[in-house]
Design an enzyme around this catalytic site. Structure first.
Site, short mmCIF file in Angstrom:
data_model
loop_
_atom_site.label_atom_id
_atom_site.label_comp_id
_atom_site.label_asym_id
_atom_site.label_seq_id
_atom_site.Cartn_x
_atom_site.Cartn_y
_atom_site.Cartn_z
N ARG A 175 0.87 -1.16 0.00
CA ARG A 175 0.00 0.00 0.00
C ARG A 175 0.90 1.21 0.00
O ARG A 175 1.55 1.50 0.99
CB ARG A 175 -0.85 -0.01 1.27
N ARG A 179 -1.17 10.91 -0.10
CA ARG A 179 -2.29 11.68 0.43
C ARG A 179 -2.41 13.01 -0.29
O ARG A 179 -1.41 13.72 -0.43
CB ARG A 179 -2.11 11.90 1.93
N ARG A 251 17.47 -9.48 6.37
CA ARG A 251 18.29 -8.28 6.48
C ARG A 251 18.52 -8.02 7.97
O ARG A 251 17.65 -8.29 8.81
CB ARG A 251 17.58 -7.07 5.86
N ARG A 281 18.65 6.00 7.56
CA ARG A 281 17.97 7.03 8.34
C ARG A 281 18.75 7.33 9.61
O ARG A 281 19.63 6.55 10.01
CB ARG A 281 16.55 6.61 8.69
N GLU A 302 21.39 4.35 10.99
CA GLU A 302 20.92 2.99 10.76
C GLU A 302 21.42 2.48 9.39
O GLU A 302 21.18 3.11 8.36
CB GLU A 302 19.40 2.97 10.81
N TYR A 350 7.08 -10.69 8.10
CA TYR A 350 7.25 -9.41 8.77
C TYR A 350 5.94 -9.07 9.48
O TYR A 350 4.87 -9.03 8.86
CB TYR A 350 7.61 -8.28 7.79
N ASP A 352 4.04 -6.38 12.35
CA ASP A 352 4.05 -5.25 13.27
C ASP A 352 3.71 -5.75 14.66
O ASP A 352 3.18 -6.86 14.84
CB ASP A 352 3.03 -4.20 12.82
#
Length: 384
Positions: A175, A179, A251, A281, A302, A350, A352
């Site tokens: 996704r 916006r 990873r 980042r 990172e 993966y 959350d």
């Protein structure tokens, strides 16, 4: 159900949540973890010098639409309001992510209204010739077009995954949030927040039960399965079998920690999408606790790379050439009688945090309702 003697391999969210629910049901639960702390990769601890709450293995931001899961985590910790507002650098400028109306207008030096921006992206920028995107690159090109893709997604993805976006499946970019308003909240979910005293404190609360015993710095050996009525294994699926069919791809992350006297970057997360910047980042951890005030700051650069045998696995790669090996491991695991594979590593997916907790609660329910004719499966959520 008679009292069972159960083993949880891993003191992260999966092991803690399953263990707590089964302990509350009257079972004896032993939890082992190879590391010297609980909470797995969401482990947090306060920096001794600055007092900043540090996300030791990188930032974890809680977001969910699942009311039961939200109520569950708030049983063990007060969650404070937190909105994830990510910034990114490109071409010497700082932009907001996800791509929103501000990003679009700033990038193209325009002042478009929402409907104008929508028409501009979908009709002039997006590659509508791509009808069925198969790769990450095709997915991005189909939805935002070449310019935004190359500015914000291409370089970051190459660094994060260690390969060209044409080699990654479109599903990684399931996704793509674009916006056409000025909303820069990274997540869409109803509930978003951070635990007031950190995730480790929350997990400690989950584990605080008379039927739970925790052993840290303790490695699991497959032969121990015989000592328990059932084992819930949240380690690497291939690791359970000593990688004898080969290693599934992951990873891993390296962190370059540094401190700063003051406010280093003014936000929690600053992405660096250009390939010539070696890190993906910089995270500034005091901004993950905006209700606190700290003069000093703790930051992480990172770096993403291929996971080696001695590294901590973070992200399952799930490339096409791994499917056969994964199928072989899943088939082998499916034949186990006393083991259930759970969590991100055990199911090679993966997940959350909210999904991990949801699946852990559901897994405990399946165990509590298992019978001789409907036994506990090796996977409540299968990898394939």
């Amino acid at each position: 159900m008679a009292q069972k003697n159960l083993l949880m391999v891993g003191a992260g969210l999966s092991g803690a949540v399953i263990g707590r629910k089964l302990a509350e049901a009257g079972h004896k639960v032993t939890i082992v973890d190879a590391r010297d702390h609980i909470a797995g990769n969401c482990h947090t601890e306060r920096d001794a010098d600055s007092g900043v709450m540090v996300h030791v293995y990188g930032p974890h931001i809680f977001h969910t639409d699942d009311t039961e899961v939200w109520d569950y985590v708030n049983r063990f910790q007060t969650f404070m309001p937190y909105k994830n507002r990510v910034k990114t650098t490109s071409g010497g400028q700082v932009f907001s992510l996800p791509v929103n109306l501000h990003t679009i207008n700033q990038f193209f030096n325009k002042t478009m209204r929402p409907d104008e921006a929508h028409a501009f992206i979908t009709e002039e920028q997006a590659d509508t010739s791509i009808e069925d995107p198969q790769t990450f690159e095709e997915q991005a090109m189909r939805f935002v077009g070449k310019d935004l893709y190359e500015a914000f997604f291409k370089g970051y993805t190459m660094k994060q995954w260690g390969c060209h976006p044409t080699e990654l499946p479109a599903s990684i970019l399931k996704r793509l949030p674009v916006r056409f308003n000025y909303d820069d909240n990274y997540f869409f979910h109803k509930y978003q927040g951070m635990p007031e005293n950190g995730y480790t404190d929350m997990v400690a609360g989950i584990l605080e039960h008379e039927n739970i015993t925790v052993h840290l710095s303790t490695r699991f050996d497959r032969s121990q399965t015989a000592e328990y009525d059932h084992v819930f294994y949240s380690g690497q699926l291939d690791g359970y079998y000593d990688y004898d069919l080969g290693r599934l791809g992951y990873r891993t992350l390296d962190f370059e920690r540094f401190t700063y006297d003051g406010d280093y970057q003014g936000c929690a997360v600053m992405n660096y999408g250009e390939v010539d910047v070696p890190y993906t980042r910089i995270t500034e951890h005091k901004h993950f606790s905006p209700w606190e005030t700290h003069e000093g700051s703790v930051c992480y650069k990172e770096f993403s790379r291929e996971c080696g045998a001695e590294d901590i696995p973070y992200y399952p790669i799930r490339l096409m050439d791994e499917k056969d090996m994964l199928q072989d491991y899943v088939k082998r695991a499916g034949a186990e009688q006393k083991v259930t594979f759970v969590g991100r590593l055990g199911t090679y997916r993966y997940l959350d945090m909210d999904v991990t907790i949801r699946e852990a609660l559901d897994t405990a329910d399946v165990f509590l309702n298992a019978t001789d004719t409907n036994p506990m499966p090796a996977f409540v959520k299968a990898p394939l």
